[in-house]
Design a protein around this motif. Structure first.
Motif, short mmCIF file in Angstrom:
data_model
loop_
_atom_site.label_atom_id
_atom_site.label_comp_id
_atom_site.label_asym_id
_atom_site.label_seq_id
_atom_site.Cartn_x
_atom_site.Cartn_y
_atom_site.Cartn_z
N GLU A 1 18.42 16.07 66.09
CA GLU A 1 19.33 17.09 66.71
C GLU A 1 20.32 16.62 67.72
O GLU A 1 21.31 17.08 67.75
N ASN A 2 19.89 15.23 68.04
CA ASN A 2 21.02 14.46 68.78
C ASN A 2 20.80 12.88 68.64
O ASN A 2 20.03 12.59 67.66
N GLU A 3 21.39 12.18 69.52
CA GLU A 3 21.25 10.75 69.18
C GLU A 3 19.74 10.21 69.44
O GLU A 3 19.47 9.02 68.75
N ASN A 4 18.84 10.68 70.05
CA ASN A 4 17.46 10.34 70.17
C ASN A 4 16.43 11.42 69.91
O ASN A 4 15.41 11.46 70.69
N THR A 5 16.73 12.49 69.31
CA THR A 5 15.50 13.33 69.02
C THR A 5 15.64 13.99 67.51
O THR A 5 16.72 14.14 66.84
N ILE A 6 14.14 13.88 67.08
CA ILE A 6 14.21 14.43 65.68
C ILE A 6 13.12 15.48 65.64
O ILE A 6 12.34 15.48 66.33
N LEU A 7 13.54 16.43 64.54
CA LEU A 7 12.85 17.52 64.53
C LEU A 7 12.20 17.91 63.12
O LEU A 7 13.15 17.65 62.33
N CYS B 1 12.90 9.72 70.52
CA CYS B 1 12.43 8.24 70.41
C CYS B 1 13.57 7.42 70.88
O CYS B 1 14.86 7.67 71.30
N GLU B 2 13.18 6.29 70.86
CA GLU B 2 14.18 5.10 71.46
C GLU B 2 15.36 4.93 70.67
O GLU B 2 16.57 4.76 70.91
N LYS B 3 15.16 5.05 69.21
CA LYS B 3 16.35 4.91 68.22
C LYS B 3 15.99 5.77 67.01
O LYS B 3 14.93 5.45 66.45
#
Length: 424
Positions: free
Chosen positions: A410-416, A358-360
């Motif tokens: 998971e990181n600055e632009n990934t959601i799980l 995602c963007e943010k």
């Protein structure tokens, strides 16, 4: 929900009562131990003064070395009267510098012989402490000098077995009384818990009833609006206004369905009708409507679905769960981003993982995404049209199936998102 609130009220109230009782038990027993210790110190001081007087009478010019004296008298540490002094059980052994016995007195105790008294005295002398404990005796060492300059150590032993039994009895009684009080408080809290949470329960019931009534009342207007748009497009053709109306109608329909789902699951005594189903096939079916929306945003979608994974669940609610998660992933994936869907068996469980870029990322902890009407930031919400209710419905559905759902960045632009349910 009422039972959950009642349970939380009981747990909270009893936790407070438990902490209070533990503090009281600790304070009472600590004070009892302190007072007993002060009393035994005073008794040893009195016995030491008496022993020194005897040695002075036997050897004129004998004097003791400066040392720690007894504590001051107080309400909790009263002076020792003659009756109490006569009831004390003690013995005294006087040693020279080579730990040879110079004098001993065991006339005030029957349970200790001369050889045993000497053994205790030598053990105390070796510890090089002015006061301490040996078995059920508390001892005190008095250093002194004879007229000829010879150093002596008078070791006094006070039998404190009665004091130890008293401390033990106070502890047992305090714990027993506290346990009885705790049980009484538990019964009282259980009896009063329904009355205590009644205003909250009534308010929640009114809210659920309002949501349910509003949802059902909205069904008819939404259906009429949708039918009118279809009729208008048949006559005038599709245009941007009809597309906007159709889009907003679909949004309201989705919101209404999620609200009704939450309201129904909050009802007391709500149970789901379960059946054996293939979640693998259901996930493949649920993904079909989202391929086009993903293609419009140039989302690279990857799917790794293990075949023939069976679970016992409610088909319609699991379908809604999958739809909510897929819709959320497609909606918030950035233009040209990636989306990964995985369904695998892990032991006796089926694990669904849905990851997207995602963007943010939303602000705050990822678990707050399951809060009702939560929105990560206003710009994101306005852009994608979310109401912050879909993930709450997903959370409720998973919990109703005795499963687990979690979110993590998971990181600055990934959601799980991870969903775990029991496998057949």
């Amino acid at each position: 929900m009422v039972k959950i609130l009642q349970k939380k009220f009981i747990i909270t109230a009893m936790a407070a009562v438990s902490i209070l009782l533990l503090v009281l038990i600790g304070a009472i027993n600590a004070a009892n131990c302190w007072m007993t210790s002060e009393q035994t110190n005073q008794q040893l001081q009195m016995l030491g003064d008496t022993e020194l007087q005897i040695l002075k009478q036997e050897k004129p010019g004998f004097h003791d070395l400066p040392g720690k004296r007894g504590g001051k008298h107080s309400f909790f540490n009263p002076p020792i009267d003659e009756d109490l002094a006569m009831s004390l059980r003690f013995f005294t052994v006087c040693l020279d510098k080579q730990n040879q016995v110079v004098r001993k007195d065991i006339s005030r105790i029957a349970s200790v012989g001369e050889a045993e008294a000497e053994k205790y005295a030598r053990q105390a002398a070796q510890k090089e402490k002015q006061t301490g404990y040996l078995e059920h005796f508390k001892y005190r060492v008095l250093d002194a000098i004879t007229p000829g300059g010879e150093e002596l150590s008078a070791v006094l032993f006070l039998d404190i077995s009665r004091q130890l039994r008293s401390i033990g009895m106070v502890f047992i009684l305090s714990v027993t009384i506290a346990a009885a009080c705790w049980l009484c408080m538990l019964l009282l809290v259980i009896l009063l818990s329904k009355k205590a949470i009644r205003p909250i329960a009534e308010n929640m019931q009114k809210q659920r009833q309002f949501v349910t009534d509003a949802g059902h009342e909205l069904k008819t207007p939404l259906a009429i609006i949708q039918a009118n748009v279809d009729a208008m497009e048949l006559i005038s053709g599709e245009n941007k206004w009809s597309r906007n109306i159709r889009s907003q109608t679909a949004r309201l329909s989705g919101l209404m369905q999620n609200l009704l789902t939450l309201a129904k699951m909050d009802e007391e005594g709500f149970t789901l009708s379960m059946e054996e189903l293939s979640i693998s096939e259901l996930l493949k079916e649920s993904m079909q409507p989202f391929y086009e929306a993903a293609a419009l945003k140039e989302i690279h979608m990857e799917a790794d679905i293990a075949p023939k994974l069976l679970i016992k669940a409610n088909r319609e609610y699991i379908r809604r769960l999958l739809s909510v998660l897929l819709d959320n992933a497609v909606k918030y994936t950035n233009q040209g981003g990636t989306m990964e869907v995985s369904l695998q068996a892990e032991g006796n469980a089926v694990v669904l993982k849905m990851k997207n870029t995602c963007e943010k990322l939303p602000e705050g902890d990822a678990e707050t995404l399951f809060d009702r009407f939560y929105r990560g930031d206003s710009a994101r919400t306005q852009k994608n049209g979310g109401y912050g209710i879909g993930l709450s419905a997903a959370y409720a559905i998973v919990k109703a199936h005795n499963g687990r759902i979690a979110a993590e960045y998971e990181n600055e632009n990934t959601i799980l998102f991870t969903v775990t349910v029991r496998r057949l």
